[in-house]
Design an enzyme around this catalytic site. Structure first.
Site, PDB file in Angstrom:
ATOM      1  N   ASP A  24       0.574  -5.938   3.423  1.00 24.35           N
ATOM      2  CA  ASP A  24       1.069  -5.436   2.132  1.00 24.35           C
ATOM      3  C   ASP A  24       2.493  -5.902   1.863  1.00 24.35           C
ATOM      4  OD1 ASP A  24      -1.303  -4.008   1.618  1.00 24.35           O
ATOM      5  OD2 ASP A  24      -0.630  -2.410   2.954  1.00 24.35           O
TER       6      ASP A  24
ATOM      7  N   ASP B 119       3.722  -3.997  -4.251  1.00 20.41           N
ATOM      8  CA  ASP B 119       2.293  -4.216  -4.074  1.00 20.41           C
ATOM      9  C   ASP B 119       1.632  -2.848  -4.033  1.00 20.41           C
ATOM     10  OD1 ASP B 119      -0.113  -5.777  -3.354  1.00 20.41           O
ATOM     11  OD2 ASP B 119       0.027  -4.621  -1.498  1.00 20.41           O
TER      12      ASP B 119
ATOM     13  N   GLU C 276       2.186  -6.645 -10.016  1.00 21.68           N
ATOM     14  CA  GLU C 276       1.004  -7.349 -10.491  1.00 21.68           C
ATOM     15  C   GLU C 276       0.639  -6.882 -11.893  1.00 21.68           C
ATOM     16  OE1 GLU C 276      -1.539  -8.100  -6.488  1.00 21.68           O
ATOM     17  OE2 GLU C 276      -1.362  -6.051  -7.178  1.00 21.68           O
TER      18      GLU C 276
END
Ligand SMILES: [Zn+2]
Length: 425
Positions: free
Chosen positions: A393, A216, A300
């Site tokens: 996170d 992340d 991501e």
């Protein structure tokens, strides 16, 4: 499987060699600018702009008696490559997909600029159109292809054409593979050489590790892993950014192209270069270590994430958050570190899975309940349904990893030998 890799080193030309190199990059820049004028005319006349059309026009430039220096102090291959780069710049301009992406990260609208054509009419310089190169940009380069024909490497020296001869470079690592092309660049007064190499890899390299990890990305912590580790951004980075902003403010006050302006501009170029180097080295270190240790990496998909959107979305809530998010755009998204991970995984025989970032920060890793309220503060995650508490996170990184596994199993790639979920959560 063939892979391409570039090896970049500091080049240390002597005084005579520097003179020749300066002439070569200078004439390449000159040809770019001349060809740009020609292609603006072609654009205005709706003529087709492509590499062949443009390359054929180099001869006209060379036979122009005003440009006699092109005959003596340029390299034909380098000029051709420069013009090919110009053609690629035009094809990006004509690509609707690239324009669509530009619209997504809409930038500030600037005052339109125009270019005067030979017949006195003007064309508007639109976004993504190739631009003129200036010496004050502080970066120039030439690329030579057919390496074997014109060049060779002897230990820590490279033989270059145009009477340059053997030039020393700081060989900090071995060059593996066949050198296909070489790029010589000058950035803020320093010379670099980059060898573009091709190497044949074993058909399907098998990654030595079996673990998987989710990543992340954030602001205060550059990266958080699903194992609960944090990687902080480089400290010197922010200080240099502030210094850069100060230098740029000073530049505005100076008369453009005056001696003082040039001096200030050189300072800025140098700092830009310094920042880019620090960032580049640091990211290489991080991505290499992650890629070496994990067969599967989930992160991501930044194209989908479009962080700028989420930044404007939270505008009403917290002004500083928006600032931080757009800062994130500047410092992380531009860096192409996902690309680094992608090709490093490819070399190692590992996988990089890019997942849709939707709800990764609002979903509870434990019970999968999705709610905004789960995210109580920037750093604390507490599920309103099951009471699961974690660092926000880390929770996101775990969700990213889970989503990565889901993507793989949906593609039927979770069979024997594929990475397994680590149990050290
Ligand atoms: Zn829960």
């Amino acid at each position: 499987m063939k892979i391409n890799k570039a090896y970049k080193f500091r080049l240390e030309p002597n005084t005579e060699q520097t003179v020749i190199l300066n002439n070569l990059v200078g004439s390449a820049r000159f040809v770019w600018n001349q060809m740009l004028v020609i292609s603006f005319e072609m654009f205005a006349n709706n003529e087709f702009i492509n590499a062949t059309n443009l390359v054929n026009k180099i001869i006209d430039l060379k036979s122009n008696p005003d440009f006699n220096f092109l005959k003596t102090s340029s390299n034909a291959v380098a000029l051709q490559q420069k013009v090919r780069d110009l053609a690629s710049a035009w094809s990006r301009f004509f690509d609707p997909k690239v324009h669509a992406r530009l619209k997504e990260n809409k930038k500030k609208l600037r005052k339109p600029k125009f270019f005067k054509l030979a017949d006195g009419s003007e064309i508007q310089l639109r976004p993504l159109m190739p631009r003129f190169k200036h010496k004050s940009d502080g970066c120039d380069s030439i690329r030579l292809v057919q390496f074997d024909k014109y060049c060779r490497v002897e230990d820590n020296r490279v033989k270059l054409p145009n009477g340059i001869g053997l030039v020393k470079f700081r060989k900090s690592q071995n060059i593996i593979g066949t050198i296909k092309n070489v790029t010589i660049s000058k950035k803020s007064g320093r010379w670099y050489v980059s060898f573009g190499c091709e190497r044949e890899l074993a058909e399907n390299p098998r990654h030595p590790a079996i673990s998987a990890i989710g990543l992340d990305m954030g602001i205060s912590k550059l990266l958080t892993t699903s194992n609960g580790e944090y990687i902080k951004p480089k400290n010197s980075f922010k200080a240099n950014q502030l210094k850069l902003a100060r230098l740029q403010r000073q530049l505005i006050k100076k008369v453009k192209f005056s001696e003082n302006w040039k001096k200030q501009n050189r300072k800025i170029q140098k700092l830009h270069h310094h920042i880019a180097n620090i960032r580049h080295d640091y990211l290489h270190k991080i991505t290499t270590s992650i890629s070496k240790n994990h067969a599967m990496i989930a992160c991501e998909d930044l194209k989908v994430a479009n962080m700028s959107k989420s930044a404007s979305g939270s505008m009403e809530k917290k002004g500083y958050n928006v600032k931080a998010k757009s800062g994130l755009n500047k410092s992380i998204l531009d860096q192409g570190w996902v690309n680094m991970l992608e090709y490093k995984q490819q070399w190692q025989g590992g996988l990089l899975v890019k997942i849709n970032p939707r709800y990764t920060s609002q979903t509870c890793f434990n019970c999968k309940h999705v709610a905004k309220e789960n995210r109580q503060t920037q750093s604390k995650f507490e599920c309103v349904q099951c009471g699961y508490v974690a660092n926000a996170d880390v929770n996101a990184a775990r969700n990213i990893l889970a989503a990565g596994h889901a993507v793989l199993s949906a593609e039927g790639r979770c069979g024997k030998g594929s990475p397994v979920e680590t149990e050290n959560l």
